[in-house]
Design an enzyme around this catalytic site. Structure first.
Site, PDB file in Angstrom:
ATOM      1  N   CYS A 143       0.838  -1.210   0.000  1.00 10.52           N
ATOM      2  CA  CYS A 143       0.000   0.000   0.000  1.00 10.52           C
ATOM      3  C   CYS A 143       0.869   1.255   0.000  1.00 10.52           C
ATOM      4  CB  CYS A 143      -0.914  -0.009   1.232  1.00 10.52           C
ATOM      5  SG  CYS A 143      -1.917   1.478   1.357  1.00 10.52           S
ATOM      6  N   CYS A 146      -0.536   4.143   2.182  1.00 11.02           N
ATOM      7  CA  CYS A 146      -0.319   3.986   3.627  1.00 11.02           C
ATOM      8  C   CYS A 146       1.148   4.208   3.994  1.00 11.02           C
ATOM      9  CB  CYS A 146      -0.696   2.581   4.096  1.00 11.02           C
ATOM     10  SG  CYS A 146      -2.166   1.881   3.364  1.00 11.02           S
ATOM     11  N   ASP A 147       2.058   3.653   3.214  1.00 14.17           N
ATOM     12  CA  ASP A 147       3.459   3.572   3.654  1.00 14.17           C
ATOM     13  C   ASP A 147       4.424   4.475   2.891  1.00 14.17           C
ATOM     14  OD1 ASP A 147       2.729   1.661   5.541  1.00 14.17           O
ATOM     15  OD2 ASP A 147       2.882   0.039   4.085  1.00 14.17           O
TER      16      ASP A 147
END
Ligand code: NAP
Length: 323
Positions: A143, A146-147
């Protein structure tokens, strides 16, 4: 729908999955005044909710995936869609006030419904090389939204050559100093617009005809080892603090084994009216066998599935308009 035969406690339509397909099915079924419940696990993030930017959903240009889904939810709730968080374990045939229906078995108890719409989508495929499991959360990610911010001014590797890999590689250039796309062929599968954007982005490099054979590091990822598919003996290391794996999807259909016909790679076989092999079970979105997996096609499928379920339930109850 007044005065109709309705099994007590049972839903007319139960939808499994809270992505664009399920929420559109929910909007249509609830708006048609059917008692409709949407069940989602709350654990599996729908792919779209972690998509940084959706550029090709008509009429809503340049919106974040999460925000788009929030709009879908708001609209469906306005028409009375009910929701529950539960992980579905399986479906069993049931008789509901003399009518054929389904018992939906979940970790939060069983639900009963005359029809079920499966909209469970698909999840990221794992690459299955040494280091992948060990370094998940310590450099290996599925992701970028997200990261990505953890990799400011770092070098990262993206594995894959499809739309997701290229779109997410482009997003990662907002943070990383260098993004190397490792792809097993000598050109990208992704759509031409994304190919062009990647080719002209100075932060993106390509490792063509290459597969990752190992993800290495100590406390966290430090490099990947890649092999050339044409010269398998030829391997080299690419330094990387992060490894983003985008090599396609695996449908979330394991719980349907034996209930409906599954096709290649476990995708549900559904006809153009979104009917599956089991009467009363419909399917839509990324979990079915189809050519194009996009938000807009998921929504179209969801609307069709809800309308098919509506006709099916009306036929069961004898309330349908003559066809
Ligand atoms: P995909 O289109 O199936 O592409 C997967 C990529 O990973 C392919 O390039 C494939 O290589 C590679 N791959 C598969 N298994 C591999 C392995 N074991 N090792 C190395 N490489 C491997 O998957 P996706 O990119 O996630 O897209 C899924 C669907 O969502 C598609 O229908 C896509 O169009 C859609 N999507 C659309 C958008 C958009 O419109 N903006 C964005 C994201 C996704 P090969 O090419 O050699 O098979």
């Amino acid at each position: 729908m007044n005065g109709e035969k309705r099994p007590e406690g049972a839903y007319d339509v139960l939808i499994i999955g809270g992505g664009p397909a399920g929420l559109t099915a929910g909007l249509y079924a609830a708006r048609a005044n059917f008692r409709t419940l949407l069940v989602e696990s709350g654990m599996v993030m729908s792919q779209i909710t972690v998509t940084h930017l959706v550029e090709n959903y008509p009429g809503v240009p340049d919106i974040g995936g999460y925000d788009l889904v929030e709009k879908f939810k708001e609209q469906a709730k306005k028409f009375g869609l009910q929701g529950a968080y539960a992980a579905v374990a399986g479906l069993e045939k049931a008789t509901l006030s003399g009518m054929p229906g389904w018992k939906v078995k979940t970790d939060a108890g069983d639900f009963e419904a005359l029809s079920v719409i499966v909209a469970t989508g698909a999840n990221w495929r794992k690459i299955g090389v040494p280091g992948e499991a060990e370094f998940t959360g310590r450099g290996v990610s599925y992701c970028a939204t997200c990261d990505g911010p953890f990799f400011r001014e770092r070098e990262v590797v993206v594995i894959g050559g499809g739309d997701t890999a290229v779109q997410e590689a482009l997003f990662l250039t907002n943070f990383a100093s260098k993004v190397t796309i490792v792809h097993r062929r000598d050109r990208l599968r992704a759509t031409p617009l994304l190919r062009e954007r990647a080719a002209s982005n100075p932060k993106i490099a390509f490792a063509w005809d290459s597969i990752v054979t190992e993800i290495g590091g100590k406390e966290a990822v430090t490099h990947v080892r890649v092999a050339n598919v044409k010269e398998p003996e030829e391997t080299r290391e690419i330094p990387a603090d992060g490894v983003f794996v985008f090599i396609g999807l695996v449908p979330n259909t394991g719980f349907l084994e034996g209930a409906v016909k599954l096709g290649r790679d476990g995708y549900i076989v559904a006809d153009r009216d979104m009917k599956t092999s089991a009467p009363g079970i419909f399917a839509c979105g990324d979990c079915i066998e189809k050519l194009l997996r996009q938000v807009v096609t998921a929504c179209g499928d969801g609307a069709t599935a809800a309308f098919s379920a509506q006709l099916y339930v009306e036929d069961l109850k004898g309330t349908g308009y003559p066809r």
